[in-house]
Design a protein around this motif. Structure first.
Motif, PDB file in Angstrom:
ATOM      1  N   ASP A 215      79.961  -7.617-119.401  1.00  0.00           N
ATOM      2  CA  ASP A 215      79.057  -8.589-120.022  1.00  0.00           C
ATOM      3  C   ASP A 215      78.999  -9.886-119.225  1.00  0.00           C
ATOM      4  OD1 ASP A 215      78.016  -7.229-122.137  1.00  0.00           O
ATOM      5  OD2 ASP A 215      79.560  -7.862-123.559  1.00  0.00           O
ATOM      6  N   ILE A 216      80.131 -10.220-118.600  1.00  0.00           N
ATOM      7  CA  ILE A 216      80.201 -11.456-117.821  1.00  0.00           C
ATOM      8  C   ILE A 216      80.713 -11.094-116.428  1.00  0.00           C
ATOM      9  CG2 ILE A 216      81.302 -13.727-117.614  1.00  0.00           C
ATOM     10  CD1 ILE A 216      81.685 -13.545-120.723  1.00  0.00           C
ATOM     11  N   LEU A 240      87.139 -16.565-118.323  1.00  0.00           N
ATOM     12  CA  LEU A 240      85.921 -16.235-119.078  1.00  0.00           C
ATOM     13  C   LEU A 240      85.965 -14.818-119.650  1.00  0.00           C
ATOM     14  CD1 LEU A 240      83.158 -17.693-116.702  1.00  0.00           C
ATOM     15  CD2 LEU A 240      84.134 -18.763-118.730  1.00  0.00           C
ATOM     16  N   LYS A 272      75.364 -10.173-119.299  1.00  0.00           N
ATOM     17  CA  LYS A 272      74.705 -11.228-120.085  1.00  0.00           C
ATOM     18  C   LYS A 272      74.780 -12.556-119.337  1.00  0.00           C
ATOM     19  CE  LYS A 272      74.924  -8.904-124.489  1.00  0.00           C
ATOM     20  NZ  LYS A 272      75.997  -7.931-124.717  1.00  0.00           N
ATOM     21  N   ILE A 273      75.905 -12.772-118.643  1.00  0.00           N
ATOM     22  CA  ILE A 273      76.003 -13.985-117.814  1.00  0.00           C
ATOM     23  C   ILE A 273      76.472 -13.582-116.407  1.00  0.00           C
ATOM     24  CG2 ILE A 273      77.071 -16.254-117.506  1.00  0.00           C
ATOM     25  CD1 ILE A 273      77.579 -16.382-120.466  1.00  0.00           C
ATOM     26  N   PHE A 275      77.509 -15.336-112.725  1.00  0.00           N
ATOM     27  CA  PHE A 275      77.767 -16.491-111.877  1.00  0.00           C
ATOM     28  C   PHE A 275      77.650 -16.076-110.413  1.00  0.00           C
ATOM     29  CE2 PHE A 275      79.908 -17.918-115.685  1.00  0.00           C
ATOM     30  CZ  PHE A 275      79.825 -19.306-115.648  1.00  0.00           C
ATOM     31  N   LEU A 294      71.595 -14.232-117.937  1.00  0.00           N
ATOM     32  CA  LEU A 294      71.655 -15.649-117.598  1.00  0.00           C
ATOM     33  C   LEU A 294      72.353 -15.759-116.238  1.00  0.00           C
ATOM     34  CD1 LEU A 294      71.358 -18.652-118.504  1.00  0.00           C
ATOM     35  CD2 LEU A 294      73.640 -18.459-119.493  1.00  0.00           C
ATOM     36  N   ILE A 296      73.762 -18.171-113.281  1.00  0.00           N
ATOM     37  CA  ILE A 296      74.180 -19.526-112.947  1.00  0.00           C
ATOM     38  C   ILE A 296      74.627 -19.546-111.488  1.00  0.00           C
ATOM     39  CG2 ILE A 296      75.902 -21.317-113.417  1.00  0.00           C
ATOM     40  CD1 ILE A 296      75.927 -20.063-116.346  1.00  0.00           C
ATOM     41  N   LEU A 324      87.430 -27.743-112.793  1.00  0.00           N
ATOM     42  CA  LEU A 324      87.020 -28.592-113.913  1.00  0.00           C
ATOM     43  C   LEU A 324      86.451 -27.744-115.049  1.00  0.00           C
ATOM     44  CD1 LEU A 324      87.242 -31.654-113.877  1.00  0.00           C
ATOM     45  CD2 LEU A 324      84.826 -31.789-113.226  1.00  0.00           C
ATOM     46  N   LEU A 325      85.635 -26.772-114.658  1.00  0.00           N
ATOM     47  CA  LEU A 325      85.018 -25.889-115.655  1.00  0.00           C
ATOM     48  C   LEU A 325      86.084 -25.088-116.392  1.00  0.00           C
ATOM     49  CD1 LEU A 325      82.393 -24.754-116.872  1.00  0.00           C
ATOM     50  CD2 LEU A 325      82.415 -23.005-115.087  1.00  0.00           C
ATOM     51  N   GLN A 328      87.897 -27.424-118.885  1.00  0.00           N
ATOM     52  CA  GLN A 328      87.095 -27.809-120.044  1.00  0.00           C
ATOM     53  C   GLN A 328      86.772 -26.614-120.926  1.00  0.00           C
ATOM     54  OE1 GLN A 328      83.976 -30.513-119.621  1.00  0.00           O
ATOM     55  NE2 GLN A 328      85.056 -31.815-118.169  1.00  0.00           N
ATOM     56  N   PHE A 329      86.568 -25.485-120.298  1.00  0.00           N
ATOM     57  CA  PHE A 329      86.232 -24.288-121.067  1.00  0.00           C
ATOM     58  C   PHE A 329      87.399 -23.898-121.968  1.00  0.00           C
ATOM     59  CE2 PHE A 329      85.969 -19.722-121.745  1.00  0.00           C
ATOM     60  CZ  PHE A 329      84.660 -19.580-122.181  1.00  0.00           C
ATOM     61  N   ALA A 332      87.620 -26.293-124.802  1.00  0.00           N
ATOM     62  CA  ALA A 332      86.568 -26.097-125.808  1.00  0.00           C
ATOM     63  C   ALA A 332      86.870 -24.908-126.712  1.00  0.00           C
ATOM     64  CB  ALA A 332      85.226 -25.893-125.116  1.00  0.00           C
ATOM     65  N   LEU A 333      87.520 -23.891-126.154  1.00  0.00           N
ATOM     66  CA  LEU A 333      87.844 -22.719-126.971  1.00  0.00           C
ATOM     67  C   LEU A 333      89.212 -22.852-127.623  1.00  0.00           C
ATOM     68  CD1 LEU A 333      86.567 -19.472-125.234  1.00  0.00           C
ATOM     69  CD2 LEU A 333      85.433 -20.946-126.872  1.00  0.00           C
TER      70      LEU A 333
END
Lengths: 340, 271
Positions: A215-216, A240, A272-273, A275, A294, A296, A324-325, A328-329, A332-333
Motif C-alpha cells: 500500500d505504501i 511508514l 496508495k502512496i 515516495f 498519491l 510524492i 525531520l519527516l 514528526q510522523f 503525530a502518531l
C-alpha cells in the motif's frame, strides 16, 4: 484459417499454492470488457493438480466458461505439460484472443504456445482494446525502455495472444451469484514422456516484501548518494510501514536487490502512496509507478522530470527532509522517537 | 566435451536513448549499440561451463553487419567462435520469425558439431520480450528452461542437466534431458573484466557470416517482416504528465505540509 471459427476471449489462470494469481483475476476483468465488446464469451483455462475446486471462483470474477485440466502431472508448472494441455484446448475450442499474466510462468508458457500454434504474441502489454466489428486485438505496450508506446496487431493469425503486466487493469468485484459452465478436460499425457522434472522447491526463509502488493512504497534513486545513504529509504519505509522500492540505477549499483526495482524492467506498482526520493524520473521508472494513488517526489534538482509525474513535490535535500519527516510522523502518531 | 551456443543480440542502449521532442520519435543515433546486457551473462555462463567441463563456446547472432562488434565483445568474454546471420531477408522479424531464422542457423552449426546446450539471456533491453529463447527450443524440440539462476550440473554422459529456476519467493531444482535451452537471469554470474589475451583475440576476430542462401531448408515465407504475425501499427509518446503541486517554504514548513498530506490518509498507517 477461417477466422469465424475463433470466438471468445480466454485467460490463462495462473495458480500458485492453491490460489489463483491476482494478475489472472485482473485479466478476467480486462477480458470481460473485450468479450462484451465482441458479444462473445469470456473463458478461463485452469491447469493444475486439484484445481477443479477453483473453477467456480473463475466464474465469480467474470468468466462464462472454465476449461479445467486437473491431474497430478500438472502439480508443478512445467512448460511441456502445461503447453500440451493449453494447445489441445486452443485447438479444440478456438479462442479469438488468449491473454496471460506477464509473470515468469505466463511469459514462458505463452512463448512456447505461440511458437507451436504458430501465432503472434505481444509481450508486457499495458493497454488492451478490441475492434468491435473485426475482433482485432489492439495490444499496446511501452517500448524502448518506456520512451514510446507501441500498439501491436496480429492480423493474419488466430488466436491473438498477449501477456499483460500485473496491476495495469482491475479485477471485477467477486459476484458469488454468477453462474457459468465448467468443462473438465483431459489429454493423454504420461510422465515418462516429459523431459523435465521438478526435483525440489526451495522457499526463501527470509520473507521478502512483495512491492507489487504494498500500500505504501518508499523508493530511492541515485540521489541517495551511496548504499549507506540509501539506508535512509529503508528507515522511512519502516516508520511508514511501507515497502522499499528503487530505481534501476540503484539496483544496478547493487545498493538493493533486483526485486525492489520499480519500472519497465522491474515491477509495476500501484500503491496508495508512492515516495520517489532522489529519483530523476526517467520514463522507464515512471511507467512502473504512474498509476499510484498519491505520488510524492523529493529531489534536489528543481528541473527533475519526476516533478512532472508527481502529485506533490519538494525541492530539497532528502538528508534533511527525511529525518525531520520521520521524527514528526512518529510524534503525530504518538509513537516514541526512534533511537538513533 | 560440451558444445554450448549462446544466442546474443546487439541492441541500442535504451538507458540513454534520446527522444526528439518535436516528432516524438527516437533518435537512434543518440544511443550507442551494445551487446545486450543480459546476453553477456549468457556468454559468461557458457564460458564457465566450458572451464568446468571442457568444450567449445559458440555465439550466434542475427543482425546487420555492424553487429559483428557484439560478437567481438563475446570473444572478449571468452567465446571461441562467432556466427552471424545477416541478410535483408531477415529484416523486420518479430520474435516468431527471429526464432525461426536462428533455429536454421543453429541447425547448420549443429551439423558440424552437435550442440549440447543453448543459452540465451533473459530478454533483450530493446524488445523486452524474452520470447525468442523458448521459441528456439520449441522449434528444435528441446526443453526450454527459463528463469535459470544457477546451473548445478551438466552430465553429458547421462544426458542430464540440473539447474535452479528462480521463483517469486525462492527457487526450484529442475532436471532436464540434454540438449536443452536455458534463458538465464542476470544474477547467475558476474561478468568480469576481459583478459588481455581475449581482448587481443577479439580485436582480430572475424565471425562466420551467413546469408539466407547459406542456410538449409529455409521456408522464406517464415522470415523477416513477411514471416512475422505481429506488426507495429502505431507508436506514440506516452501521455505527458501534468506536473505536481510544489510544496513551498522552509524545509520545516515543507515537512509540515507533507505530514498533513500523509495524515489525511491516516487509516493506512494504523495497522
Amino acid at each position: 484459417m477461417n477466422f469465424d471459427d475463433y470466438r471468445g476471449t480466454w485467460v490463462f489462470m495462473e495458480v500458485k499454492d492453491g490460489a489463483i494469481a491476482s494478475v489472472s483475476l485482473e485479466l478476467l476483468g480486462a477480458g470481460r470488457q473485450l468479450a462484451d465488446k465482441r458479444s462473445s464469451e469470456l473463458a478461463g483455462v485452469l491447469i493444475g493438480d486439484g484445481v477443479t475446486s477453483l473453477a467456480q471462483e473463475v466464474i465469480e470474477y467474470g468468466a462464462d466458461v472454465v476449461y479445467v485440466y486437473d491431474a497430478p502431472i500438472y502439480k508443478h508448472y512445467r512448460t511441456e505439460t502445461y503447453m500440451k494441455a493449453l494447445l489441445a484446448c486452443v485447438e479444440k475450442f478456438k479462442p479469438e484472443i488468449l491473454l496471460y499474466g506477464a509473470t515468469s510462468t505466463g511469459k514462458d508458457l505463452a512463448s512456447a504456445v505461440a511458437t507451436d500454434l504458430p501465432t503472434g504474441l505481444t509481450a508486457d502489454t499495458t493497454q488492451l482494446d478490441v475492434e468491435e466489428d473485426t475482433g482485432l486485438l489492439l495490444a499496446s505496450r511501452p517500448a524502448f525502455g518506456g520512451n514510446i508506446m507501441a500498439t501491436i496487431l496480429c492480423k493474419k493469425y488466430r488466436p491473438q495472444m498477449a501477456t499483460v503486466r500485473p496491476k495495469v487493469v482491475r479485477a471485477l468485484p467477486r459476484d458469488k451469484e454468477r453462474t457459468g459452465v465448467i468443462f473438465e478436460e483431459s489429454i493423454p499425457i504420461h510422465e515418462d514422456d516429459i523431459r523435465t522434472k521438478v526435483l525440489e522447491i526451495v522457499r526463501n526463509t527470509i520473507q521478502t516484501v512483495r512491492i507489487s502488493e504494498a500500500d505504501i512504497i518508499v523508493s530511492g534513486g541515485k540521489g541517495m548518494g551511496s548504499a549507506a545513504g540509501f539506508q535512509l529509504i529503508h528507515k522511512l519505509a519502516e516508520v511508514l510501514g511501507g515497502a522499499v522500492g528503487a530505481s534501476r540505477d540503484v539496483v544496478e549499483a547493487g545498493w538493493v536487490g533486483h526485486h525492489h526495482q520499480v519500472g519497465q524492467t522491474g515491477v509495476t506498482v500501484t500503491p496508495k502512496i508512492y515516495f520517489a526520493i532522489g529519483i530523476s524520473g526517467a520514463i522507464q521508472h515512471i511507467v512502473g509507478m504512474q498509476n499510484s494513488g498519491l505520488i510524492i517526489a523529493i529531489n534536489k534538482d528543481p528541473n527533475a522530470l519526476i516533478f512532472q509525474s508527481c502529485h506533490y513535490g519538494i525541492v530539497g535535500d532528502a538528508f534533511e527532509i527525511i529525518p525531520l519527516l520521520i521524527e514528526q510522523f512518529r510524534g503525530a502518531l504518538g509513537k516514541p522517537a526512534l533511537a538513533t | 566435451m560440451l558444445h554450448i551456443v549462446a544466442c546474443i543480440k546487439q541492441v541500442p542502449d535504451t538507458k540513454i536513448i534520446k527522444m526528439n521532442p518535436k516528432t516524438n520519435t527516437m533518435d537512434r543515433a543518440s544511443a550507442p549499440a551494445i551487446l545486450n546486457p543480459y546476453d553477456a551473462h549468457a556468454v559468461e555462463e557458457a564460458v564457465r561451463l566450458k572451464q568446468r567441463y571442457g568444450g567449445i563456446v559458440s555465439v550466434l547472432t542475427m543482425g546487420p553487419p555492424p553487429a559483428v562488434k557484439a560478437i567481438r565483445k563475446c570473444i572478449e568474454i571468452g567465446a571461441d567462435e562467432g556466427y552471424m546471420i545477416s541478410d535483408r531477408a531477415f529484416a523486420g522479424a518479430d520474435t516468431l520469425a527471429t526464432s525461426y531464422a536462428l533455429t536454421k542457423a543453429l541447425q547448420k552449426i549443429g551439423k558440424e558439431q552437435p550442440i549440447d546446450l543453448i543459452i540465451c539471456g533473459k530478454m533483450t533491453i530493446d524488445g523486452d520480450t524474452g520470447q525468442v529463447g523458448p521459441g528456439i527450443a520449441r522449434r528444435l524440440d528441446i526443453p526450454p528452461l527459463t528463469s535459470v539462476k544457477k546451473i548445478v550440473e551438466i552430465d553429458k554422459e547421462k544426458g542430464i542437466a540440473i539447474l535452479h529456476r528462480k521463483l517469486e519467493d525462492g527457487y526450484e531444482v529442475v532436471s532436464s534431458t540434454l540438449p536443452c535451452l536455458f534463458s538465464v537471469e542476470k544474477e547467475i554470474n558476474e561478468v568480469p573484466y576481459s583478459s588481455m589475451p581475449n581482448m587481443l583475440r577479439a580485436a582480430r576476430y572475424n565471425p562466420h557470416i551467413w546469408s539466407v542462401n547459406e542456410l538449409e531448408d529455409v521456408d522464406r515465407t517464415q522470415l523477416g517482416l513477411k514471416g512475422s504475425p505481429t506488426i507495429v501499427s502505431s507508436v506514440w509518446a506516452p501521455q505527458k504528465p501534468q506536473g505536481g503541486h510544489m510544496l513551498e517554504g522552509t524545509t520545516g514548513e515543507q515537512v509540515n505540509q507533507l505530514l498533513g498530506i500523509l495524515l489525511a490518509k491516516k487509516e493506512l498507517f494504523e495497522a
